[in-house]
Design a protein around this motif. Structure first.
Motif, PDB file in Angstrom:
ATOM      1  N   LEU A   1     165.348  39.633 -38.961  1.00 32.06           N
ATOM      2  CA  LEU A   1     165.911  40.164 -40.201  1.00 32.06           C
ATOM      3  C   LEU A   1     164.789  40.669 -41.107  1.00 32.06           C
ATOM      4  N   HIS A   2     164.855  41.951 -41.471  1.00 29.44           N
ATOM      5  CA  HIS A   2     163.784  42.594 -42.229  1.00 29.44           C
ATOM      6  C   HIS A   2     163.846  42.273 -43.720  1.00 29.44           C
ATOM      7  N   GLY A   3     162.846  42.732 -44.456  1.00 30.92           N
ATOM      8  CA  GLY A   3     162.751  42.484 -45.887  1.00 30.92           C
ATOM      9  C   GLY A   3     163.259  43.637 -46.735  1.00 30.92           C
ATOM     10  N   GLY A   4     163.075  43.520 -48.037  1.00 31.47           N
ATOM     11  CA  GLY A   4     163.590  44.493 -48.980  1.00 31.47           C
ATOM     12  C   GLY A   4     162.943  45.863 -48.826  1.00 31.47           C
ATOM     13  N   ARG A   5     163.784  46.932 -48.923  1.00 31.19           N
ATOM     14  CA  ARG A   5     163.354  48.323 -48.810  1.00 31.19           C
ATOM     15  C   ARG A   5     162.627  48.580 -47.490  1.00 31.19           C
ATOM     16  N   ASP A   6     163.003  47.823 -46.470  1.00 30.92           N
ATOM     17  CA  ASP A   6     162.437  47.959 -45.133  1.00 30.92           C
ATOM     18  C   ASP A   6     163.566  48.371 -44.199  1.00 30.92           C
ATOM     19  N   HIS A   7     163.391  48.189 -42.910  1.00 34.13           N
ATOM     20  CA  HIS A   7     164.417  48.589 -41.947  1.00 34.13           C
ATOM     21  C   HIS A   7     164.251  47.778 -40.666  1.00 34.13           C
ATOM     22  N   CYS A   8     165.281  47.814 -39.818  1.00 32.02           N
ATOM     23  CA  CYS A   8     165.310  46.954 -38.632  1.00 32.02           C
ATOM     24  C   CYS A   8     164.229  47.311 -37.609  1.00 32.02           C
ATOM     25  N   ARG A   9     163.759  48.560 -37.609  1.00 23.45           N
ATOM     26  CA  ARG A   9     162.784  48.963 -36.592  1.00 23.45           C
ATOM     27  C   ARG A   9     161.370  48.481 -36.914  1.00 23.45           C
ATOM     28  N   ASN A  10     161.200  47.798 -38.042  1.00 16.29           N
ATOM     29  CA  ASN A  10     159.882  47.214 -38.325  1.00 16.29           C
ATOM     30  C   ASN A  10     159.615  46.028 -37.386  1.00 16.29           C
ATOM     31  N   TRP A  11     160.676  45.581 -36.679  1.00 13.31           N
ATOM     32  CA  TRP A  11     160.522  44.460 -35.751  1.00 13.31           C
ATOM     33  C   TRP A  11     160.274  44.913 -34.311  1.00 13.31           C
ATOM     34  N   ASP A  12     160.107  46.214 -34.065  1.00 10.38           N
ATOM     35  CA  ASP A  12     160.042  46.719 -32.693  1.00 10.38           C
ATOM     36  C   ASP A  12     158.988  46.020 -31.851  1.00 10.38           C
ATOM     37  N   TRP A  13     157.807  45.816 -32.412  1.00 10.87           N
ATOM     38  CA  TRP A  13     156.731  45.193 -31.627  1.00 10.87           C
ATOM     39  C   TRP A  13     157.083  43.744 -31.273  1.00 10.87           C
ATOM     40  N   THR A  14     157.644  43.026 -32.239  1.00  7.57           N
ATOM     41  CA  THR A  14     158.050  41.639 -31.985  1.00  7.57           C
ATOM     42  C   THR A  14     159.184  41.587 -30.978  1.00  7.57           C
ATOM     43  N   ALA A  15     160.153  42.481 -31.116  1.00  8.58           N
ATOM     44  CA  ALA A  15     161.293  42.520 -30.197  1.00  8.58           C
ATOM     45  C   ALA A  15     160.834  42.810 -28.770  1.00  8.58           C
ATOM     46  N   GLU A  16     159.928  43.747 -28.615  1.00  7.92           N
ATOM     47  CA  GLU A  16     159.421  44.072 -27.283  1.00  7.92           C
ATOM     48  C   GLU A  16     158.694  42.888 -26.653  1.00  7.92           C
ATOM     49  N   ALA A  17     158.023  42.106 -27.484  1.00  7.94           N
ATOM     50  CA  ALA A  17     157.281  40.953 -26.973  1.00  7.94           C
ATOM     51  C   ALA A  17     158.201  39.816 -26.548  1.00  7.94           C
ATOM     52  N   LEU A  18     159.396  39.714 -27.153  1.00 10.62           N
ATOM     53  CA  LEU A  18     160.269  38.564 -26.923  1.00 10.62           C
ATOM     54  C   LEU A  18     161.530  38.883 -26.116  1.00 10.62           C
ATOM     55  N   ARG A  19     161.812  40.149 -25.863  1.00 11.37           N
ATOM     56  CA  ARG A  19     163.108  40.526 -25.295  1.00 11.37           C
ATOM     57  C   ARG A  19     163.346  40.010 -23.875  1.00 11.37           C
ATOM     58  N   GLU A  20     162.302  39.701 -23.135  1.00 12.19           N
ATOM     59  CA  GLU A  20     162.492  39.179 -21.782  1.00 12.19           C
ATOM     60  C   GLU A  20     163.111  37.782 -21.802  1.00 12.19           C
TER      61      GLU A  20
END
Length: 290
Positions: free
Chosen positions: A34-53
């Motif tokens: 869950l992202h922060g204020g005035r941000d967006h969901c794609r700010n987590w892309d690097w973390t998501a790629e690292a954990l998605r497996e």
């Protein structure tokens, strides 16, 4: 396993269409980022790629942010965001869920976990406790009516001001670097790419609602928040950057309102966005903790 994604999805909460991205692997345990204020969901892309497996990663855009709809009245109380999170978890049947959240997202996730402790397996909040006791004390020194007058002024300003337009993408990119000097060139470009929309005249504007600058005054009391904090039972990690403006609860006394299940980590050479500023170390800590 060959995972595709992220795929764009949506759900309805409070008559509003809200956007999220799903990174696949639906059979794995659910993990909300869950992202922060005035941000967006794609700010987590690097973390998501690292954990998605290992996880079924879902990253929502908060209302008024990213590709989620704006509120017609420009009013964004925090408990409204908490309801949206509860609807996402309820509609997708994610409970018990693990949540990793930043700033405003952390505040939302902490409140949700206090309301529904049985629905959260583990919680990680990066600088998500809101204003420090010092800031709250300073605010109390100002007459109550003055806070409301200033809020009305901010609302009028937001209503009369067009969203800032940048003549070029590079102009918006420069502003992104200015907001967080720790970002690498690659990080800043990626974050800006997903943070802006192109206007009809070819200029670029941020996707978030300008009314998010006018923070609502109607909120849960300090006593109510402290009660919610005390209800959190899952293993919880609070993360702070040593160079951030945010106040570390281990140092300002707020940790006393939580149980022994809550611990704090502070990162040197990191500001408010620890998950960007110290990405490799942050992901290692996530893997170990989760």
């Amino acid at each position: 396993m060959d995972l595709i994604g992220p795929t764009s999805q949506s759900y309805i909460s409070q008559r509003t269409r809200l956007h999220y991205v799903d990174w696949g692997n639906a059979g794995a345990p659910p993990l909300i980022l869950l992202h922060g204020g005035r941000d967006h969901c794609r700010n987590w892309d690097w973390t998501a790629e690292a954990l998605r497996e290992d996880w079924h990663v879902i990253c929502p855009d908060l209302r008024g942010h990213g590709d989620s709809e704006w509120n017609n009245n420009g009013h964004y109380p925090i408990m409204g965001f908490v309801f949206d999170l509860s609807q996402l978890i309820h509609q997708l049947q994610l409970a018990p869920v693990t949540i990793v959240a930043h700033s405003l997202g952390g505040n939302i996730a902490i409140r949700y976990t206090g309301l529904y402790p049985e629905n959260v397996r583990k919680l990680v909040a990066i600088e998500g406790l809101g204003p420090s006791p010092k800031v709250q004390a300073e605010r109390r020194e100002k007459p109550y009516h003055q806070h409301w007058i200033e809020w009305i002024d901010k609302k009028r300003e937001a209503s009369s001001r067009q969203p800032k337009r940048y003549a070029t993408f590079e102009g918006a990119l420069s502003r992104m670097h200015e907001a967080n000097s720790y970002l690498t060139a690659e990080q800043a470009r990626h974050l800006t790419l997903h943070a802006v929309m192109r206007n009809e005249d070819g200029t670029f504007s941020w996707k978030f609602d300008p009314h998010l600058h006018a923070w609502p005054l109607d909120d849960v009391s300090s006593r109510g928040l402290q009660e919610m904090w005390g209800r959190i039972t899952c293993p919880t990690r609070f993360i702070y950057g040593a160079d951030s403006w945010a106040s570390n609860p281990e140092k300002d006394g707020r940790l006393a309102y939580f149980g022994d299940n809550v611990s704090v980590t502070e990162y040197e050479r990191a500001g408010h966005w620890v998950h960007h500023d110290r990405f490799t170390d942050f992901v290692k800590e996530l893997r170990d903790f989760l």
